[in-house]
Design an enzyme around this catalytic site. Sequence first.
Site, PDB file in Angstrom:
ATOM      1  N   GLU A  84      49.518  25.254  22.166  1.00 42.72           N
ATOM      2  CA  GLU A  84      49.249  26.592  21.628  1.00 42.72           C
ATOM      3  C   GLU A  84      49.331  27.674  22.713  1.00 42.72           C
ATOM      4  O   GLU A  84      49.639  28.832  22.407  1.00 42.72           O
ATOM      5  CB  GLU A  84      47.866  26.627  20.961  1.00 42.72           C
ATOM      6  CG  GLU A  84      47.812  25.991  19.569  1.00 42.72           C
ATOM      7  CD  GLU A  84      47.456  24.510  19.557  1.00 42.72           C
ATOM      8  OE1 GLU A  84      47.312  23.930  20.665  1.00 42.72           O
ATOM      9  OE2 GLU A  84      47.329  23.928  18.464  1.00 42.72           O
ATOM     10  N   ASP A 112      29.951  30.557   6.703  1.00 38.27           N
ATOM     11  CA  ASP A 112      31.353  30.190   6.637  1.00 38.27           C
ATOM     12  C   ASP A 112      32.233  31.416   6.445  1.00 38.27           C
ATOM     13  O   ASP A 112      31.740  32.502   6.154  1.00 38.27           O
ATOM     14  CB  ASP A 112      31.530  29.262   5.419  1.00 38.27           C
ATOM     15  CG  ASP A 112      32.286  28.029   5.820  1.00 38.27           C
ATOM     16  OD1 ASP A 112      33.239  28.182   6.594  1.00 38.27           O
ATOM     17  OD2 ASP A 112      31.914  26.934   5.363  1.00 38.27           O
ATOM     18  N   ASN A 172      45.816  20.825  23.617  1.00 35.10           N
ATOM     19  CA  ASN A 172      45.521  21.385  22.297  1.00 35.10           C
ATOM     20  C   ASN A 172      44.442  22.460  22.395  1.00 35.10           C
ATOM     21  O   ASN A 172      43.477  22.317  23.132  1.00 35.10           O
ATOM     22  CB  ASN A 172      45.051  20.289  21.333  1.00 35.10           C
ATOM     23  CG  ASN A 172      45.061  20.788  19.906  1.00 35.10           C
ATOM     24  OD1 ASN A 172      46.122  21.031  19.335  1.00 35.10           O
ATOM     25  ND2 ASN A 172      43.879  20.977  19.330  1.00 35.10           N
TER      26      ASN A 172
HETATM   27  C1  LIG Z   1      37.002  31.812  13.901  1.00 35.17           C
HETATM   28  C2  LIG Z   1      37.454  30.449  13.487  1.00 35.17           C
HETATM   29  C3  LIG Z   1      36.518  29.428  13.355  1.00 35.17           C
HETATM   30  C4  LIG Z   1      36.899  28.137  13.025  1.00 35.17           C
HETATM   31  N1  LIG Z   1      35.962  27.153  12.965  1.00 35.17           N
HETATM   32  C5  LIG Z   1      36.353  25.862  12.813  1.00 35.17           C
HETATM   33  C6  LIG Z   1      35.416  24.780  12.913  1.00 35.17           C
HETATM   34  O1  LIG Z   1      34.233  24.991  13.091  1.00 35.17           O
HETATM   35  N2  LIG Z   1      35.853  23.517  12.824  1.00 35.17           N
HETATM   36  C7  LIG Z   1      37.167  23.244  12.613  1.00 35.17           C
HETATM   37  O2  LIG Z   1      37.519  22.060  12.580  1.00 35.17           O
HETATM   38  N3  LIG Z   1      38.068  24.232  12.452  1.00 35.17           N
HETATM   39  C8  LIG Z   1      37.690  25.536  12.562  1.00 35.17           C
HETATM   40  N4  LIG Z   1      38.615  26.559  12.461  1.00 35.17           N
HETATM   41  C9  LIG Z   1      39.987  26.251  12.139  1.00 35.17           C
HETATM   42  C10 LIG Z   1      40.743  25.611  13.291  1.00 35.17           C
HETATM   43  O3  LIG Z   1      40.271  25.856  14.545  1.00 35.17           O
HETATM   44  C11 LIG Z   1      42.148  26.139  13.276  1.00 35.17           C
HETATM   45  O4  LIG Z   1      42.698  25.846  12.043  1.00 35.17           O
HETATM   46  C12 LIG Z   1      43.003  25.538  14.374  1.00 35.17           C
HETATM   47  O5  LIG Z   1      44.297  25.988  14.200  1.00 35.17           O
HETATM   48  C13 LIG Z   1      43.065  24.070  14.353  1.00 35.17           C
HETATM   49  O6  LIG Z   1      43.851  23.689  15.461  1.00 35.17           O
HETATM   50  P1  LIG Z   1      44.552  22.277  15.546  1.00 35.17           P
HETATM   51  O7  LIG Z   1      45.584  22.301  14.427  1.00 35.17           O
HETATM   52  O8  LIG Z   1      45.151  22.273  16.911  1.00 35.17           O
HETATM   53  O9  LIG Z   1      43.491  21.258  15.334  1.00 35.17           O
HETATM   54  C14 LIG Z   1      38.244  27.869  12.744  1.00 35.17           C
HETATM   55  C15 LIG Z   1      39.184  28.893  12.853  1.00 35.17           C
HETATM   56  C16 LIG Z   1      38.812  30.168  13.217  1.00 35.17           C
HETATM   57  C17 LIG Z   1      39.861  31.241  13.344  1.00 35.17           C
HETATM   58 MN   LIG Z   2      47.034  21.926  17.733  1.00 37.97          MN
END
Ligand SMILES: Cc1cc2nc3c(=O)[nH]c(=O)nc-3n(C[C@H](O)[C@H](O)[C@H](O)COP(=O)(O)O)c2cc1C
Ligand SMILES: [Mn+2]
Length: 450
Positions: free
Chosen positions: A211, A260, A145
């Site tokens: 991914e 944020d 992941n």
């Molecule tokens: C620049 C950026 C910062 C992010 N920061 C966070 C964060 O601090 N914590 C979090 O849980 N998701 C954060 N996200 C959102 C997730 O990383 C993102 O939705 C990701 O697709 C989640 O992956 P997963 O579905 O494999 O868990 C951020 C996304 C971006 C683009």
């Molecule tokens: Mn994922």
Amino acid sequence: MIDDLRSQLKAVEEWGEVLPIRQEVDPRFELPAISKKLEADKALLFEKVKGYRMPVLVGMDNSRSRISRVLRVDDFNLTLRYLEAIRHPLPPKVVQDGPVKEVKITKDINLPEHLPVVTHYEKDGGPFITAGVVIAEDPAHNIRNLSYHRLQVMGKDEIGIFIQPRHLWELYTEKEKEGEPLEVAVAIGLDASIRLAAATSGSLIPLGFDELSIAGALRQKAVEIVRCETVQVMVPAKAEIIIEGEILPGLRKPQGPLADFTGTYGEAWEGPVLRVKAITHRKEAIYQDLLPFTPEHHLLLAVPHEPVVYQAVKTSVPGTKAVHITPSSSGKFHAIISIRKEHEGDGKNAILAGLNSSRDIKLVVVVDEDVDPFNLREVEWAVATRFQADRDLVVIPAARGNELDPSCPQPGLTAKMGIDATNLLGRSERFEKVRIPEMENIRIQDYLGP
Ligand SMILES: Cc1cc2nc3c(=O)[nH]c(=O)nc-3n(C[C@H](O)[C@H](O)[C@H](O)COP(=O)(O)O)c2cc1C
Ligand SMILES: [Mn+2]
């Protein structure tokens, strides 16, 4: 062929879209202040960062047109390429060695000394790694992941990590229940394909959908991966920097706040701790930073989300051409939807489908196919000349929305609005948009120069 940050940097330099900053800058506030002033312009390469040898690159993916060019598509086909990449992913390829192994630090880890981690906004809790992609594996179930997290540098080998209840949370809490740490790597310095893929929306792919295989298909070349030194995780062999470590079980520490995507600070939080075991990096490594609340941040949120909205609207209105989630709506809240209108009412159906496609979308503007949805001047023109509020405005009170929208009366409760800026069908000829013959064939550079 763009297959890492360096090859992307070279291409973008050739396009004249990298601004080198030669003056020495402080990574605390000074560097982000300059980035903020130039946020929608070029990528910035800070060559001299006070106290560090590594240069810092900011805003590499702060333009939609540049992301499209890097992936060799036009703005309209970016969403289609994305959907195609999810339908036909290209798995990563294992290699034995790679540039990210050129320098290995496994003893005397001292993050604040090795990496020019930036302190961005006034009330941020400290320096944050904002462009790091967290990679985790569950070998028993053959799962990898990638996701983004706020990573606060809290000590020599200690990083605070903010994990919302999504895929990484599942992997972490599974281990935590057994009293075990979760081994992870943080990859910094990546090309647009991996950065976008890591932000792919959970509603498009389940846990276990790698991914990195989306990244491979997006750029049409498999990502080469190499084994970490101290943890059981495979990482992009051409990343600039890899931090290896483990997220400890049963430990939470106060962290944040951090600006944020909405441009507000939000609350401080209690988060898990990532203990660093090793850092590897390329020779002359480039540290990549993302300034929160800028077009780069908002494009990384918007571009992977557009396919979700596109699919939902396309099902309802087959003439759907494109979806643009605008960066200025914090990369989340406003969608411009372009349709070829075939029936009166298509505009309203596109509004209903668009508003319902995602909790985050709170405004949908529907335009005809002669309006470029990626050009906000054209969109405003359509609203001014094709939209009548008593006839074409849709308001839905008190629907579920994004918890972080500061305008909501209570977190997660939002009004939703649709603007149908499509022409009335019978009148589209009378109100045809003006055009100049042959204009699309004019290459402006042929008329400039000597
Ligand atoms: C620049 C950026 C910062 C992010 N920061 C966070 C964060 O601090 N914590 C979090 O849980 N998701 C954060 N996200 C959102 C997730 O990383 C993102 O939705 C990701 O697709 C989640 O992956 P997963 O579905 O494999 O868990 C951020 C996304 C971006 C683009
Ligand atoms: Mn994922």
